[in-house]
Design an enzyme around this catalytic site. Sequence first.
Site, PDB file in Angstrom:
ATOM      1  N   ASP A  32       0.846  -1.190   0.000  1.00  0.00           N
ATOM      2  CA  ASP A  32       0.000   0.000   0.000  1.00  0.00           C
ATOM      3  C   ASP A  32       0.885   1.246   0.000  1.00  0.00           C
ATOM      4  O   ASP A  32       1.906   1.308   0.699  1.00  0.00           O
ATOM      5  CB  ASP A  32      -0.925   0.000   1.228  1.00  0.00           C
ATOM      6  CG  ASP A  32      -2.082   0.966   1.074  1.00  0.00           C
ATOM      7  OD1 ASP A  32      -3.228   0.498   0.960  1.00  0.00           O
ATOM      8  OD2 ASP A  32      -1.836   2.193   1.064  1.00  0.00           O
ATOM      9  N   ILE A  33       0.489   2.238  -0.771  1.00  0.00           N
ATOM     10  CA  ILE A  33       1.288   3.463  -0.906  1.00  0.00           C
ATOM     11  C   ILE A  33       1.241   4.300   0.380  1.00  0.00           C
ATOM     12  O   ILE A  33       2.137   5.135   0.607  1.00  0.00           O
ATOM     13  CB  ILE A  33       0.784   4.278  -2.126  1.00  0.00           C
ATOM     14  CG1 ILE A  33       1.862   5.186  -2.668  1.00  0.00           C
ATOM     15  CG2 ILE A  33      -0.483   5.056  -1.795  1.00  0.00           C
ATOM     16  CD1 ILE A  33       1.545   5.777  -4.035  1.00  0.00           C
ATOM     17  N   ASN A  71     -12.992  -3.138   2.418  1.00  0.00           N
ATOM     18  CA  ASN A  71     -13.903  -2.024   2.611  1.00  0.00           C
ATOM     19  C   ASN A  71     -14.905  -1.966   1.460  1.00  0.00           C
ATOM     20  O   ASN A  71     -14.531  -2.179   0.302  1.00  0.00           O
ATOM     21  CB  ASN A  71     -13.119  -0.711   2.672  1.00  0.00           C
ATOM     22  CG  ASN A  71     -12.163  -0.661   3.847  1.00  0.00           C
ATOM     23  OD1 ASN A  71     -12.446  -1.189   4.918  1.00  0.00           O
ATOM     24  ND2 ASN A  71     -11.007  -0.026   3.656  1.00  0.00           N
ATOM     25  N   VAL A  93     -11.003   3.238  -3.535  1.00  0.00           N
ATOM     26  CA  VAL A  93     -10.632   2.783  -4.880  1.00  0.00           C
ATOM     27  C   VAL A  93     -11.682   1.770  -5.326  1.00  0.00           C
ATOM     28  O   VAL A  93     -11.917   0.764  -4.640  1.00  0.00           O
ATOM     29  CB  VAL A  93      -9.228   2.148  -4.898  1.00  0.00           C
ATOM     30  CG1 VAL A  93      -8.909   1.593  -6.280  1.00  0.00           C
ATOM     31  CG2 VAL A  93      -8.168   3.164  -4.479  1.00  0.00           C
ATOM     32  N   HIS A 108     -10.556  -5.009  -3.468  1.00  0.00           N
ATOM     33  CA  HIS A 108      -9.229  -5.414  -2.989  1.00  0.00           C
ATOM     34  C   HIS A 108      -9.320  -5.781  -1.525  1.00  0.00           C
ATOM     35  O   HIS A 108     -10.236  -5.350  -0.814  1.00  0.00           O
ATOM     36  CB  HIS A 108      -8.219  -4.276  -3.186  1.00  0.00           C
ATOM     37  CG  HIS A 108      -8.674  -2.984  -2.607  1.00  0.00           C
ATOM     38  ND1 HIS A 108      -9.583  -2.159  -3.258  1.00  0.00           N
ATOM     39  CD2 HIS A 108      -8.403  -2.376  -1.438  1.00  0.00           C
ATOM     40  CE1 HIS A 108      -9.826  -1.100  -2.514  1.00  0.00           C
ATOM     41  NE2 HIS A 108      -9.136  -1.215  -1.377  1.00  0.00           N
ATOM     42  N   HIS A 165      -7.162  -5.705   2.047  1.00  0.00           N
ATOM     43  CA  HIS A 165      -5.997  -5.209   2.781  1.00  0.00           C
ATOM     44  C   HIS A 165      -5.458  -6.323   3.671  1.00  0.00           C
ATOM     45  O   HIS A 165      -6.234  -7.032   4.323  1.00  0.00           O
ATOM     46  CB  HIS A 165      -6.388  -4.053   3.706  1.00  0.00           C
ATOM     47  CG  HIS A 165      -6.925  -2.848   3.010  1.00  0.00           C
ATOM     48  ND1 HIS A 165      -6.180  -1.704   2.830  1.00  0.00           N
ATOM     49  CD2 HIS A 165      -8.141  -2.584   2.460  1.00  0.00           C
ATOM     50  CE1 HIS A 165      -6.910  -0.792   2.213  1.00  0.00           C
ATOM     51  NE2 HIS A 165      -8.110  -1.298   1.971  1.00  0.00           N
TER      52      HIS A 165
HETATM   53  P1  5GP Z   1      -9.735   1.470   0.209  1.00  0.00           P
HETATM   54  O1  5GP Z   1      -9.799   2.776   0.934  1.00  0.00           O
HETATM   55  O2  5GP Z   1     -10.445   1.559  -1.138  1.00  0.00           O
HETATM   56  O3  5GP Z   1     -10.194   0.288   1.017  1.00  0.00           O
HETATM   57  O4  5GP Z   1      -8.209   1.187  -0.042  1.00  0.00           O
HETATM   58  C1  5GP Z   1      -7.507   1.757  -1.087  1.00  0.00           C
HETATM   59  C2  5GP Z   1      -6.056   1.676  -0.721  1.00  0.00           C
HETATM   60  O5  5GP Z   1      -5.297   1.868  -1.892  1.00  0.00           O
HETATM   61  C3  5GP Z   1      -5.605   2.730   0.282  1.00  0.00           C
HETATM   62  O6  5GP Z   1      -5.067   2.097   1.439  1.00  0.00           O
HETATM   63  C4  5GP Z   1      -4.573   3.546  -0.480  1.00  0.00           C
HETATM   64  O7  5GP Z   1      -3.478   3.948   0.315  1.00  0.00           O
HETATM   65  C5  5GP Z   1      -4.153   2.582  -1.576  1.00  0.00           C
HETATM   66  N1  5GP Z   1      -3.720   3.218  -2.801  1.00  0.00           N
HETATM   67  C6  5GP Z   1      -4.365   4.215  -3.472  1.00  0.00           C
HETATM   68  N2  5GP Z   1      -3.698   4.542  -4.584  1.00  0.00           N
HETATM   69  C7  5GP Z   1      -2.604   3.736  -4.623  1.00  0.00           C
HETATM   70  C8  5GP Z   1      -1.515   3.617  -5.542  1.00  0.00           C
HETATM   71  O8  5GP Z   1      -1.426   4.308  -6.550  1.00  0.00           O
HETATM   72  N3  5GP Z   1      -0.574   2.694  -5.252  1.00  0.00           N
HETATM   73  C9  5GP Z   1      -0.657   1.887  -4.140  1.00  0.00           C
HETATM   74  N4  5GP Z   1       0.335   0.999  -3.956  1.00  0.00           N
HETATM   75  N5  5GP Z   1      -1.660   1.982  -3.254  1.00  0.00           N
HETATM   76  C10 5GP Z   1      -2.617   2.904  -3.488  1.00  0.00           C
END
Ligand code: 5GP
Length: 115
Positions: A31-32, A88, A97, A101, A103
């Site tokens: 994760d970034i 999520n 996003v 996915h 985590h």
């Molecule tokens: P969500 O909030 O949808 O459950 O998780 C999305 C995750 O994607 C977040 O933890 C966010 O930090 C990660 N994320 C968003 N954009 C990028 C990216 O460009 N690269 C990577 N490696 N992670 C990302």
Amino acid sequence: MEQHSIFTKIINREIPASIVFETDDIIVINDISPKAPVHILIIPKKQIATINDIADEDIPLMGKIIAAAKQVAIQLGIADDGYRLVMNCNDFGGQTVWHLHCHMLGGKKLGWTPD
Ligand code: 5GP
């Protein structure tokens, strides 16, 4: 045509990511913006927007996500200490996003508060 998500762009090598593991169906990246010492994302290559959009035909793919998590946990040396898998969904779930996915959080003892 459906717009490519940021994760599809990573899968297509259009934008860079730290790739941990990959199969024909799944990619695993760091994760970034990590929320724990280990914070990786297990992502199906099929662009499914949310858990609500999982079709019956996708059910085996969901199993592959869990199987990949198990394998990567061993690879990263966190399997025995333990870790957390989180998916999520939509606004209240905190999804940001729109490409389903999972985590994987670990590397320390995690608290248990959804806020
Ligand atoms: P969500 O909030 O949808 O459950 O998780 C999305 C995750 O994607 C977040 O933890 C966010 O930090 C990660 N994320 C968003 N954009 C990028 C990216 O460009 N690269 C990577 N490696 N992670 C990302």
